[in-house]
Enzyme design. Structure first.
Site: not given
Ligand code: 7TS
Length: 406
Positions: A225, A363
C-alpha cells in the site's frame, strides 16, 4: 511543487487503457501501483543476488543477507525506530496483527480481561481479537465514532479500564479515511498502563510516521500500500516487548540451539521470522522508501489533501450521492453511495469508463452497518493522482446514473 507528470511517468501500469479508455486508478487504498524503481529492484535481486539469507558463506548469500538487512535499516529510518532489531519483516499488516494476537495476546490476555478496538477497524484488526478473546475467555470492547467519523475519545477513556490488556487502533481508517490522533490516544492508554498496537496500513503512504513520537508499542503496515511489493510487511515493536514475546511460528532461521527435545530462540527480530523471508520483497520495500524519500513528502501530502478536498466538493454536488464522513482530519479516501444504485453496479459502469474504484463492504462490515449501509463505493488517492482523475470519476458517476437510472 510536485512534478506530477514525472511522478506518473515512474508508474508503468498507469500508462494503459482499459475497455478502450485511459486507466484512472483510484484504488490505491487496496494496493498502490508500483514505481519502476521498485519493479527493477525486485528483478535485479533475482537476476544478480538471489540466494538464501543468514546461512550461506558464498558471495551471493552474503549479498542477499546484506540486502535484507539493508532494507531493514531503511524501514527503521522510515518509521524512526531506534534499533533495527525493532523491525520485523512479515507478509503484511494482517500477519503482523495475528503475530501480536498469538504471541503477546496469549501471554497477556486471560479470563475476564478485555481487549479494546474501535469501530473504524478493518477486519484484520478486529477478527484476530475476536478469536483471541473467545479463546481466552476475555471480552472485546469497541470504541464508537461520532457523526463526523471521528473516534469518541471520551468513550475511549471510559473503556480503558483496569482489565484492558491491549488497545488495537488504526491510524487511518480504510473505509472513511479518518486520521485518528494516535499520539493523544497512546498517552491516554499508557496513563492506564495499556499497551497500544497501531494498524498503520493506510497511513504510511501518506503521513510521515515516527513511532517514537507517536509513543506506540507496536505499529503494523504493508509494503504493497506504500508503492512496494505485495507479500512484504512490517511490524515495529518496542524492543523490550519483542524480547519478552514468545515465537508464534517456528522452524528454521528463528532458533538458536536445537536438540531433539527442545530449542532456544534467536533474539528479535529473527525470532519472529521463521523460514525463508521474502528478501526480494524487502528489497522492493527498501526501493519504495527510497522512491518516497526522493519526493518532498510534505508536497505529496499537500497535493493529496488538495485532491481530497476537491473530490469531496465535487461529489457533494452530485444529486442523490451520500458522501460518508471522513473525520476532522482525513486521508486519501472518498467513500460514498448513490441513491437507489447498488455500489457493485456503479463500480462496473465506472470500470467500463476506465475508472478503477473499490466497491463492497471494504472489509469493514461492522462500521458500514453502523452507518446504515452494507456496501459503498470507495475512490482512494495516491501521489500519482490528478485533478483530471477526479473529473473522470465525476463524469463516470453521471454516466452510471444515466445508464442505471434510479
Ligand atoms: N488494515 C487496514 C486499515 C487496511 O486497510 C488493510 C487492507 C489491512 C489492514 C490489511 O492489509 P493486508 O496488506 O494485510 O491485506 N485494506 C484493504 C482495502 O481497504 N481494500 O483492500 C485491502
Amino acid at each position: 511543487m510536485l512534478d506530477l507528470q514525472a511522478i506518473r511517468a515512474d508508474f508503468p501500469a498507469l500508462a494503459q487503457s482499459v475497455h478502450g479508455r485511459p486507466l484512472v486508478y483510484l484504488d490505491s487504498a487496496a494496493t498502490s501501483q508500483k514505481p519502476r524503481a521498485v519493479i527493477e529492484a525486485v528483478a535485479r535481486f533475482y537476476q544478480e543476488d538471489n540466494a538464501n539469507v543468514h546461512r550461506g558463506v558464498h558471495e551471493l548469500a552474503e549479498r542477499a543477507t546484506l540486502a535484507l538487512e539493508g532494507a531493514r535499516e531503511k524501514v527503521r529510518g522510515f518509521v524512526n525506530a531506534a534499533p533495527a532489531a525493532e523491525i520485523v519483516f512479515l507478509r503484511g499488516t494482517t500477519e503482523a496483527v495475528n503475530l501480536i494476537a498469538h504471541s503477546f495476546g496469549r501471554a497477556r490476555v486471560g479470563p475476564g480481561d478485555e481487549v479494546l478496538v474501535t469501530a473504524l477497524e478493518h477486519h484484520s484488526n478486529l477478527v484476530p481479537w475476536q478469536l483471541l478473546c473467545a479463546e481466552r475467555g476475555a471480552t472485546l470492547r469497541v470504541c464508537g465514532i461520532d457523526e463526523r467519523g471521528d473516534l469518541r475519545l471520551d468513550e475511549l477513556d471510559r473503556l480503558l479500564g483496569p482489565r484492558t490488556r491491549l488497545l488495537a487502533v488504526s491510524h487511518v481508517s480504510n473505509a472513511l479515511g479518518t486520521v485518528s490522533p494516535i499520539k493523544a490516544i497512546v498517552e491516554r492508554a499508557h496513563a492506564r498502563g495499556v499497551p497500544v498496537l497501531v494498524d498503520g496500513a493506510q497511513a504510511v503512504a501518506h503521513l510521515a510516521v515516527d513511532v517514537r513520537e507517536l509513543g506506540c508499542d507496536f505499529y503494523a503496515f504493508s509494503g504493497h500500500k506504500m508503492y512496494g511489493p505485495m507479500g512484504i510487511g512490517v511490524l515495529y515493536g518496542r524492543a523490550a516487548l519483542l524480547e519478552e514475546m514468545a515465537p508464534w511460528q517456528s522452524g528454521g532461521e528463528m532458533v538458536s540451539e536445537v536438540s531433539f527435545e527442545r530449542a532456544t530462540w534467536q533474539p528479535p527480530p529473527r525470532r519472529f521470522e521463521a523460514g525463508t523471508p521474502d528478501v526480494a520483497g524487502a528489497v522492493g520495500l527498501g526501493a519504495a522508501i527510497d522512491w518516497l524519500d526522493r519526493l518532498d513528502r510534505k508536497s505529496v501530502l499537500a497535493h493529496e489533501r488538495a485532491l481530497l478536498a476537491r473530490g469531496r466538493a465535487a461529489l457533494e454536488k452530485i444529486a442523490g450521492l451520500r458522501l460518508l464522513p471522513g473525520g476532522r482530519e482525513s486521508s486519501a479516501v472518498l467513500s460514498f453511495a448513490l441513491d437507489k444504485l447498488h455500489p457493485h453496479d456503479v463500480g462496473t459502469v465506472l470500470d467500463l469508463e476506465g475508472v478503477a474504484v473499490r466497491t463492497g463492504h471494504l472489509c469493514a462490515q461492522p462500521l458500514l452497518r453502523l452507518l446504515g449501509l452494507s456496501s459503498t463505493v470507495r475512490a482512494s488517492l495516491a501521489a500519482y493522482n490528478t485533478e483530471a482523475d477526479l473529473d473522470a470519476l465525476v463524469n463516470a458517476l453521471h454516466q452510471a446514473r444515466a445508464t442505471l437510472g434510479g
